[in-house]
Design an enzyme around this catalytic site. Sequence first.
Site, short mmCIF file in Angstrom:
data_model
loop_
_atom_site.label_atom_id
_atom_site.label_comp_id
_atom_site.label_asym_id
_atom_site.label_seq_id
_atom_site.Cartn_x
_atom_site.Cartn_y
_atom_site.Cartn_z
N ILE A 32 60.87 -26.09 -12.49
CA ILE A 32 61.85 -26.48 -13.52
C ILE A 32 61.92 -28.00 -13.64
O ILE A 32 61.83 -28.56 -14.73
CB ILE A 32 63.24 -25.89 -13.19
CG1 ILE A 32 63.22 -24.37 -13.44
CG2 ILE A 32 64.32 -26.55 -14.04
CD1 ILE A 32 64.55 -23.68 -13.24
N ASP A 80 63.40 -36.00 2.27
CA ASP A 80 64.20 -34.79 2.33
C ASP A 80 65.60 -35.17 1.86
O ASP A 80 66.19 -36.11 2.41
CB ASP A 80 64.24 -34.28 3.79
CG ASP A 80 64.84 -32.88 3.90
OD1 ASP A 80 65.81 -32.60 3.17
OD2 ASP A 80 64.33 -32.09 4.72
N LYS A 140 75.15 -40.53 -4.16
CA LYS A 140 75.47 -41.76 -3.41
C LYS A 140 74.34 -42.78 -3.50
O LYS A 140 74.58 -43.98 -3.63
CB LYS A 140 75.71 -41.44 -1.92
CG LYS A 140 77.01 -40.77 -1.62
CD LYS A 140 78.21 -41.68 -1.76
CE LYS A 140 78.42 -42.57 -0.55
NZ LYS A 140 79.67 -43.35 -0.69
N SER A 170 72.04 -26.35 -11.33
CA SER A 170 72.81 -25.41 -10.52
C SER A 170 72.33 -23.98 -10.79
O SER A 170 71.11 -23.75 -10.91
CB SER A 170 74.30 -25.60 -10.85
OG SER A 170 75.11 -24.82 -10.02
N LYS A 188 76.05 -23.74 -4.62
CA LYS A 188 76.03 -24.14 -6.03
C LYS A 188 77.45 -24.31 -6.58
O LYS A 188 77.68 -25.16 -7.44
CB LYS A 188 75.26 -23.12 -6.87
CG LYS A 188 73.76 -23.04 -6.54
CD LYS A 188 73.01 -24.32 -6.86
CE LYS A 188 71.50 -24.11 -6.87
NZ LYS A 188 70.75 -25.35 -7.03
N ILE A 217 64.63 -17.87 -15.13
CA ILE A 217 63.62 -18.65 -15.85
C ILE A 217 62.23 -18.15 -15.43
O ILE A 217 61.91 -18.11 -14.23
CB ILE A 217 63.77 -20.16 -15.56
CG1 ILE A 217 65.18 -20.66 -15.91
CG2 ILE A 217 62.69 -20.96 -16.32
CD1 ILE A 217 65.59 -20.54 -17.36
C1 HXC Z 1 67.23 -15.38 6.72
C2 HXC Z 1 66.28 -17.49 6.94
C3 HXC Z 1 65.30 -17.17 5.96
C4 HXC Z 1 65.33 -15.86 5.40
C5 HXC Z 1 64.96 -19.20 6.65
N1 HXC Z 1 66.02 -18.75 7.33
N2 HXC Z 1 64.50 -18.27 5.81
N3 HXC Z 1 67.24 -16.62 7.31
N4 HXC Z 1 66.31 -15.01 5.81
N5 HXC Z 1 64.44 -15.46 4.49
C6 HXC Z 1 66.78 -19.46 8.36
C7 HXC Z 1 65.93 -19.85 9.54
O1 HXC Z 1 65.75 -18.75 10.44
C8 HXC Z 1 66.76 -20.96 10.16
O2 HXC Z 1 67.86 -20.47 10.87
C9 HXC Z 1 67.33 -21.65 8.93
O3 HXC Z 1 67.26 -20.71 7.85
C10 HXC Z 1 66.52 -22.87 8.54
O4 HXC Z 1 65.18 -22.47 8.36
P1 HXC Z 1 63.97 -23.50 8.39
O5 HXC Z 1 62.74 -22.76 8.02
O6 HXC Z 1 64.00 -24.26 9.66
O7 HXC Z 1 64.45 -24.51 7.26
P2 HXC Z 1 63.62 -25.51 6.39
O8 HXC Z 1 62.24 -25.73 6.93
O9 HXC Z 1 64.48 -26.68 6.26
O10 HXC Z 1 63.44 -24.76 5.00
C11 HXC Z 1 64.51 -24.58 4.13
C12 HXC Z 1 64.41 -23.21 3.44
C13 HXC Z 1 63.03 -23.02 2.80
C14 HXC Z 1 65.52 -23.17 2.38
C15 HXC Z 1 64.65 -22.13 4.45
O11 HXC Z 1 62.96 -21.78 2.16
C16 HXC Z 1 62.68 -24.13 1.86
O12 HXC Z 1 62.19 -25.15 2.26
N6 HXC Z 1 62.92 -23.97 0.57
C17 HXC Z 1 62.66 -25.05 -0.43
C18 HXC Z 1 62.04 -24.49 -1.65
C19 HXC Z 1 62.90 -23.45 -2.29
O13 HXC Z 1 63.66 -22.75 -1.67
N7 HXC Z 1 62.75 -23.33 -3.57
C20 HXC Z 1 63.50 -22.37 -4.35
C21 HXC Z 1 64.57 -23.04 -4.97
S1 HXC Z 1 65.10 -21.97 -6.21
P3 HXC Z 1 67.87 -20.35 12.49
O14 HXC Z 1 69.23 -19.81 12.83
O15 HXC Z 1 66.78 -19.38 12.83
O16 HXC Z 1 67.63 -21.73 13.02
C22 HXC Z 1 66.70 -22.06 -6.30
C23 HXC Z 1 67.15 -21.35 -7.52
C24 HXC Z 1 68.49 -20.83 -7.39
O17 HXC Z 1 67.38 -22.64 -5.54
C25 HXC Z 1 68.93 -20.27 -8.72
C26 HXC Z 1 67.97 -19.34 -9.37
C27 HXC Z 1 68.47 -18.73 -10.66
#
Ligand code: HXC
Length: 317
Positions: A32, A80, A140, A170, A188, A217
């Site tokens: 997006i 980050d 910020k 959001s 959000k 989307i």
């Molecule tokens: C349960 C989960 C999980 C899952 C991760 N965790 N994935 N828990 N189910 N599927 C837990 C992990 O076990 C850990 O907890 C904690 O979350 C942090 O995980 P990490 O992998 O260490 O975090 P990190 O490397 O910082 O990654 C962040 C993330 C990852 C959010 C988990 O998916 C990411 O990087 N995402 C970025 C890209 C993304 O998500 N894009 C989509 C955006 S779309 P513990 O307790 O084990 O330590 C969006 C749209 C919304 O937001 C609206 C749509 C209409």
Amino acid sequence: MSVPKSEYLSSVWAPGIFANRVVFVTGGAGTICSAQTRAMVHLGADACIIGRNPEKTEKAAKDIAKVRSGARVIGIGNVDVRNFDNLKAAAERCVKELGAIDFVIAGAAGNFIAPISGLSPNAFKTVIDIDTIGTFNTVKATIPYLIESAARNPNPNPNGLTGGRIISVSATFHYSGMPLQAHVSAAKAAVDSLMASVSLEYGPYGVTANVIAPGAIEGTEGMERLASSAVDKKKMTKAVPSGRWGSRRDIADATVYLFSDAGNYVNGTTLVVDGAGWRRQGGNDIGIDEGMEYPDFLFTGQISKNLKDGRKQKSKL
Ligand code: HXC
């Protein structure tokens, strides 16, 4: 392969409306936010896109720069949004290399599907950190530059050019709530609230702060994460009153509108771009029997035969 203009910008906007302006975008390599950036660059802006993955971010920047000859697009990786110092340094670099920050898109987000029972405290906190704290950090780190840009660009500006504007990207599912999305809904909702506060505190400095809330989307990482490949897409599409999923262009056009001379007096609001989808996301249909589906029953004029009709049977006249 270059992305056709029709995928990121409609043809209604005048060329050069963002000439000599700079947009700073977190999550700018994502599906997006890259379309939003592409649209801004196409219309004259230079851009800094920020991301965690340096290769992905720099590659996206190079690709976006192709949309306009002479465009300067910098990809700043290893940032980050959870780390304020990283973000502050990225904003400083953007201003040093491109001269200003006139517009900000806070788009970096994290999401995964999980029930509350499957969310560890750290999992919940991780999404709050990326979405909510990340948006706060973005505000910020960039607000001093937005205030400067707003001072250079009175609102409205006689020359039609704008600056000093921020939007966050959001979602809509926190309006009604959605199972398996407690963490994102909370994050959000806080983003929306934060942006309202930004409009209140920085509106007097000439800054506008708004939210764009996309619905489903097509072709985005978000929908890949939210809708499995086995999902009945036809059924999901029928639930959207406008009869289709959104496109990246829908969100990019909304962004251009809010940042343009046309959006001068829009401040402290949320622009929902979802084909009215959120109004049906509760799924609580009334007047429908089993086998009747939205929106088909509207076209056939069919309403449940099992409803109690409250009308008076006889007129008093
Ligand atoms: C349960 C989960 C999980 C899952 C991760 N965790 N994935 N828990 N189910 N599927 C837990 C992990 O076990 C850990 O907890 C904690 O979350 C942090 O995980 P990490 O992998 O260490 O975090 P990190 O490397 O910082 O990654 C962040 C993330 C990852 C959010 C988990 O998916 C990411 O990087 N995402 C970025 C890209 C993304 O998500 N894009 C989509 C955006 S779309 P513990 O307790 O084990 O330590 C969006 C749209 C919304 O937001 C609206 C749509 C209409």
